[in-house]
Each structure stands twice: as C-alpha cells, then as structure tokens.
Write a protein that holds these residues in place. Structure first.
Motif, PDB file in Angstrom:
ATOM      1  N   LEU A  42      47.938  46.833  45.721  1.00 53.40           N
ATOM      2  CA  LEU A  42      47.876  48.155  45.107  1.00 53.40           C
ATOM      3  C   LEU A  42      49.107  48.972  45.447  1.00 53.40           C
ATOM      4  O   LEU A  42      49.366  48.970  46.616  1.00 53.40           O
ATOM      5  CB  LEU A  42      46.657  48.610  45.602  1.00 53.40           C
TER       6      LEU A  42
ATOM      7  N   ALA B 266      43.115  44.794  50.825  1.00 52.45           N
ATOM      8  CA  ALA B 266      43.041  43.927  49.843  1.00 52.45           C
ATOM      9  C   ALA B 266      43.776  42.599  50.142  1.00 52.45           C
ATOM     10  O   ALA B 266      43.292  41.569  49.779  1.00 52.45           O
ATOM     11  CB  ALA B 266      43.873  44.783  48.809  1.00 52.45           C
TER      12      ALA B 266
ATOM     13  N   SER C 152      52.619  46.115  35.291  1.00 52.12           N
ATOM     14  CA  SER C 152      51.561  46.784  36.160  1.00 52.12           C
ATOM     15  C   SER C 152      51.729  48.044  36.041  1.00 52.12           C
ATOM     16  O   SER C 152      52.806  48.904  35.824  1.00 52.12           O
ATOM     17  CB  SER C 152      51.415  45.972  37.532  1.00 52.12           C
TER      18      SER C 152
ATOM     19  N   ARG D 184      33.828  44.290  36.574  1.00 50.04           N
ATOM     20  CA  ARG D 184      34.918  45.050  36.921  1.00 50.04           C
ATOM     21  C   ARG D 184      35.788  44.192  38.104  1.00 50.04           C
ATOM     22  O   ARG D 184      36.814  44.299  37.925  1.00 50.04           O
ATOM     23  CB  ARG D 184      34.397  46.429  37.885  1.00 50.04           C
ATOM     24  N   VAL D 185      34.994  43.371  38.900  1.00 51.15           N
ATOM     25  CA  VAL D 185      35.725  42.548  39.715  1.00 51.15           C
ATOM     26  C   VAL D 185      36.648  41.570  38.767  1.00 51.15           C
ATOM     27  O   VAL D 185      37.953  41.311  39.073  1.00 51.15           O
ATOM     28  CB  VAL D 185      34.841  41.885  40.507  1.00 51.15           C
TER      29      VAL D 185
ATOM     30  N   ASN E  19      39.658  43.354  37.483  1.00 55.38           N
ATOM     31  CA  ASN E  19      40.546  43.722  38.770  1.00 55.38           C
ATOM     32  C   ASN E  19      41.208  42.328  39.354  1.00 55.38           C
ATOM     33  O   ASN E  19      42.490  42.532  39.724  1.00 55.38           O
ATOM     34  CB  ASN E  19      39.748  44.158  39.914  1.00 55.38           C
TER      35      ASN E  19
ATOM     36  N   HIS F 108      41.845  40.025  37.325  1.00 59.65           N
ATOM     37  CA  HIS F 108      42.980  39.863  36.262  1.00 59.65           C
ATOM     38  C   HIS F 108      44.262  40.864  36.419  1.00 59.65           C
ATOM     39  O   HIS F 108      45.289  40.492  36.410  1.00 59.65           O
ATOM     40  CB  HIS F 108      42.364  39.978  35.004  1.00 59.65           C
ATOM     41  N   ALA F 109      43.911  41.968  36.821  1.00 57.04           N
ATOM     42  CA  ALA F 109      44.963  42.955  36.845  1.00 57.04           C
ATOM     43  C   ALA F 109      45.698  42.788  38.031  1.00 57.04           C
ATOM     44  O   ALA F 109      47.162  43.063  38.122  1.00 57.04           O
ATOM     45  CB  ALA F 109      44.386  44.307  37.052  1.00 57.04           C
ATOM     46  N   SER F 110      45.202  41.791  38.970  1.00 62.04           N
ATOM     47  CA  SER F 110      45.976  41.620  40.262  1.00 62.04           C
ATOM     48  C   SER F 110      47.140  40.475  40.009  1.00 62.04           C
ATOM     49  O   SER F 110      47.868  40.382  40.961  1.00 62.04           O
ATOM     50  CB  SER F 110      45.117  41.172  41.364  1.00 62.04           C
TER      51      SER F 110
ATOM     52  N   ALA G 266      35.244  51.862  35.614  1.00 63.40           N
ATOM     53  CA  ALA G 266      35.670  50.755  35.775  1.00 63.40           C
ATOM     54  C   ALA G 266      37.186  51.064  34.995  1.00 63.40           C
ATOM     55  O   ALA G 266      38.297  50.372  35.474  1.00 63.40           O
ATOM     56  CB  ALA G 266      35.328  49.604  34.627  1.00 63.40           C
TER      57      ALA G 266
END
Lengths: 266, 164
Positions: free
Chosen positions: A39, A53, A148, B65-66, B69, B71-73, B131
């Motif tokens: 993040l 994280a 991102s 939601r996980v 997240n 995927h977004a990571s 979310a």
C-alpha cells in the motif's frame, strides 16, 4: 424494463460464469500467483500497515527471503533508467492517457527516465500512477503499462509522499513515488542505499520511479526527501526512517545476491 | 452476525459463494484467469480465518472484498483486460444475453464495480461503499447511472431492433 427486471436479467445472464472449484484441502495452501504491491504510505504514518501487509503476504504465499538482488536481473527498458529525468516523450504520454485510464483523467506529471515513464493522473482525491515502458522482444513490440492508485495524506508536513512497488516477474519491478512539497521547484529523493534521485516536479507535486530487481517485492525505501525552492534554497527536508524489512522476492529469486541496482544508474 | 452455534461450515459457504464471488470479481477485473486466481486466494484466506470470518455479518462480502484487494495488489496491466466478456455456451441463453453481457462489460469502471458488487455479489449499499471507498449515496448514483446507460445501450443494439 425497470431497474429490478434489469438487475435480474444481469444476474441471470452472468449466471453462466462459474469458477472451477478447488479442493478445500488445497485452498489454504494456494500460492500467490502474482506479485503483490504494498500500500502507498505517506511517510512513516502507514508503515505499520505496510509491514503488516507484507507479513500477511509472507504467511500466505511463503515468499522466499533473500538479500537484495543484482542489477543483472533488470530488464532492458528499465536498464535505461537514470537518476535525473530525461525529456518527456509526448507520444508515450498520449498512449498513457488512453491506456492507463479508461476515463481520460487529467495528467499531472510525467517522470520520464530512458525508455520508461511514470505518469501521475488525478483521480478524484487520489492519484493514478502508471508506469509505461517499452517492450521489444521477438514476440512483442510496443508499450506496456502497470497502474495503481496512491493517496497523499495531509499530515501538516511540508512534504507528503506515498510510494508503491509494482510489477514482478519477467515484466520488471520497480518503485514509484508521488509527493507534494509546498513551494518546491526541485526535489531530491535519497534512497536508503544513498543514491540521490532527482524527481520530476510540477506545481508542487513531485514524482519519481526507479527499477528494482525483477523478483524484488519490497517497499519504496527512501531515507530522505529534500525540497528546494526557485533560488535553490532548502524549503523542506523530510527524514524517513529506513524500513527494517528484509526485501522479499517472489518466484525464483536471483541467484547471486549483491548490492543495490547500481549498474542501472547513470 | 453468526454466533458460535450457527456458524456455517466453510464447505457449505464455499459451495454457495464461489460462483457469485467469481462473477463479481470477473466483471470488476474483466479478466477470467486473474479473477479466478484472486477468488481462490480469497477463499483460501477465508478458510484460514474461518473461525472469525464465519462470524462476519456477511462472509461473502468479506471474501469478495479480499478477492478484489488481492487483484488490486498486483498492478493492473490494462492491455491484458479482456475487451469482450468470455464466451460460454449455455443451453438457456436468451436473445438479449450477448448484448446485455457486452453492455455490462463495457460500463465505465466505477459503474461496473458497483454492478459487480451490488448486483452480482448481492452486497448491500453500505458494504459496496466500504469496499470501493465511496459513499453509499455514490453507490446509488453509480448504480442508477449504470442501469440508465445499459438501457440506452441496449436500445441501440440489433436486439432492440429485432424486438421492434
């Protein structure tokens, strides 16, 4: 068709898509199949979350711990990286505007370094960061992008920043940073290894990116950000506690650990 | 909220939730393989923490939601988003389906996310807002605009023409 009918139709039509069930016993041991980014964190205030994280990623993915990796792993587009920004490529900016976003966001800043460029777009109260780089292989030619989002906090400091790690695997990895430095016309980011990176600055915003070894998944690791005014006077100096996290690698780590990616720098 | 006595077995939750979560993540990511990876990883995380996730007011929302997240990571590689919805042959397909799937697939990102979570994952406006990091009002507005846009787009298709 009213709203209820339409949503029912959407649900029914999408009902054709089904995931392939996994064996329950194997679910808990699923490996992470893609690189993770950390993040964005404004200064130290969100460092704890980043550590958490990363720890979570470790527990789940059993990432391999290794020391910092050699520069030989940096792919060609990132190998042209320089500590001082090069002239922005307007064609790449045009491509980024249509490929990094699907909603024509305002472009705030471009940080070009060799054959790759970091773009920061305004996206509501956040920033969409997009790294575009040249791909030139026997099977692919063109530009590729990673993107991102990042947020800048407002903690009353002269310098606010947020950083993210991106990529991984064969496409290359790197760190990108965006920040705000009131009254600054030039900004220098001092990396943990002492390398000083001249950021691109526009309207008080600054941005910079730098490559990391291919499989490195780590934090942006600056130790200091110095901001200078039009007369070259120091208008902000933010010391950042260097993260004690060990850099992590995903996939097959580089074979011979050595120093930081110094050979990628001019 | 589930209590100790009524916590649903993970196996049952997995069986009923896998597809809805997958559909929501598929529409959000517009990439079948990445969606499937993210969904499996999210269910893996749910399994590891089932003692607490099973007591969550909405474990499906938690898992969705996980998955998003997860995927977004990984950084999004826009070029690899699939321009069209995956083709899956089904015996009970209606004439509107190909047009509807394509129209939903092509919604602007935020509208698509809201349709994915509110409609496909049955998440509440509050859960969707949380979310996506937007207000509940914004969720309602995006959903309204999405449905309006879908109606407009469907009206301009061959399907509408065929319907007369």
């Amino acid at each position: 068709m009213n709203d209820d009918q339409l949503t029912a139709e959407i649900k029914r039509a999408f009902g054709r898509y089904r995931a392939t069930p996994e064996n329950i016993d194997e679910l808990a041991t699923q490996p992470i199949r893609r690189p993770a980014r950390l993040l964005g964190r404004p200064a130290t205030l969100r460092l704890g979350a980043g550590v958490f994280a990363l720890a979570a990623c470790l527990a789940i993915a059993a990432l391999v711990l290794q020391p910092f990796a050699p520069a030989a792993q940096i792919p060609s587009a990132f190998a042209s990286w320089q500590r001082v920004p090069t002239s922005p490529d307007p064609a790449m900016a045009g491509w980024a505007s249509s490929h990094c976003t699907n909603t024509q966001l305002p472009l705030l800043i471009q940080d070009q370094r060799g054959m790759a460029s970091l773009f920061a777009f305004r996206e509501g109260t956040s920033y969409l960061l997009c790294v575009v780089y040249t791909v030139d292989t026997p099977t692919e030619k063109g530009w590729m992008s990673f993107s991102s989002t990042a947020d800048l906090g407002d903690y009353g400091q002269a310098i606010e920043w947020s950083g993210i790690g991106f990529g991984g695997g064969d496409q290359g990895s790197g760190n990108a940073m965006i920040g705000r430095a009131t009254g600054a016309t030039s900004v220098v980011i001092v990396r943990a290894d002492g390398v000083e990176i001249q950021a691109s600055v526009r309207d008080g915003l600054f941005a910079a990116w730098w490559p990391t070894p291919i499989y490195h998944i780590g934090t942006p690791n600056p130790r200091e950000i110095r901001a200078y005014g039009p007369g070259g006077n120091l208008v902000g100096d933010l010391a950042i506690p260097v993260s004690s996290e060990t850099p992590y690698f995903i996939g097959t780590p580089p074979p011979a650990p050595s120093g930081p990616p110094a050979s990628a720098e001019n | 909220m589930n209590d100790e006595a009524t916590i649903e077995p993970f196996e049952a939750f997995y069986a009923r939730s896998l597809d809805p979560v997958f559909r929501a993540v598929l529409l959000t990511t517009r990439h079948a393989e990445r969606a499937e990876d993210a969904v499996h990883e999210a269910f893996g995380r749910a399994l590891e923490r089932w003692d607490s996730v099973g007591r969550h007011p909405n474990p499906l929302a938690w898992t969705t939601r996980v998955a998003l997240n997860v995927h977004a990571s990984g950084w999004r590689v826009w070029r690899h988003e699939q321009a069209e919805p995956p083709e899956v042959a089904v015996s009970d397909e209606l004439p509107i389906d190909p047009f509807l799937l394509r129209a939903v697939w092509r919604l602007p990102r935020r509208q698509r996310q809201v349709v994915a979570l509110r409609v496909l994952a049955d998440m509440s406006a509050g859960q969707t807002a949380e979310a996506l990091g937007i207000s509940e009002g914004a969720v309602g507005a995006h959903l309204h605009r999405a449905l309006e846009k879908l109606r407009e787009n469907l009206a301009a298709t061959d399907y509408a023409e065929a319907q007369g």
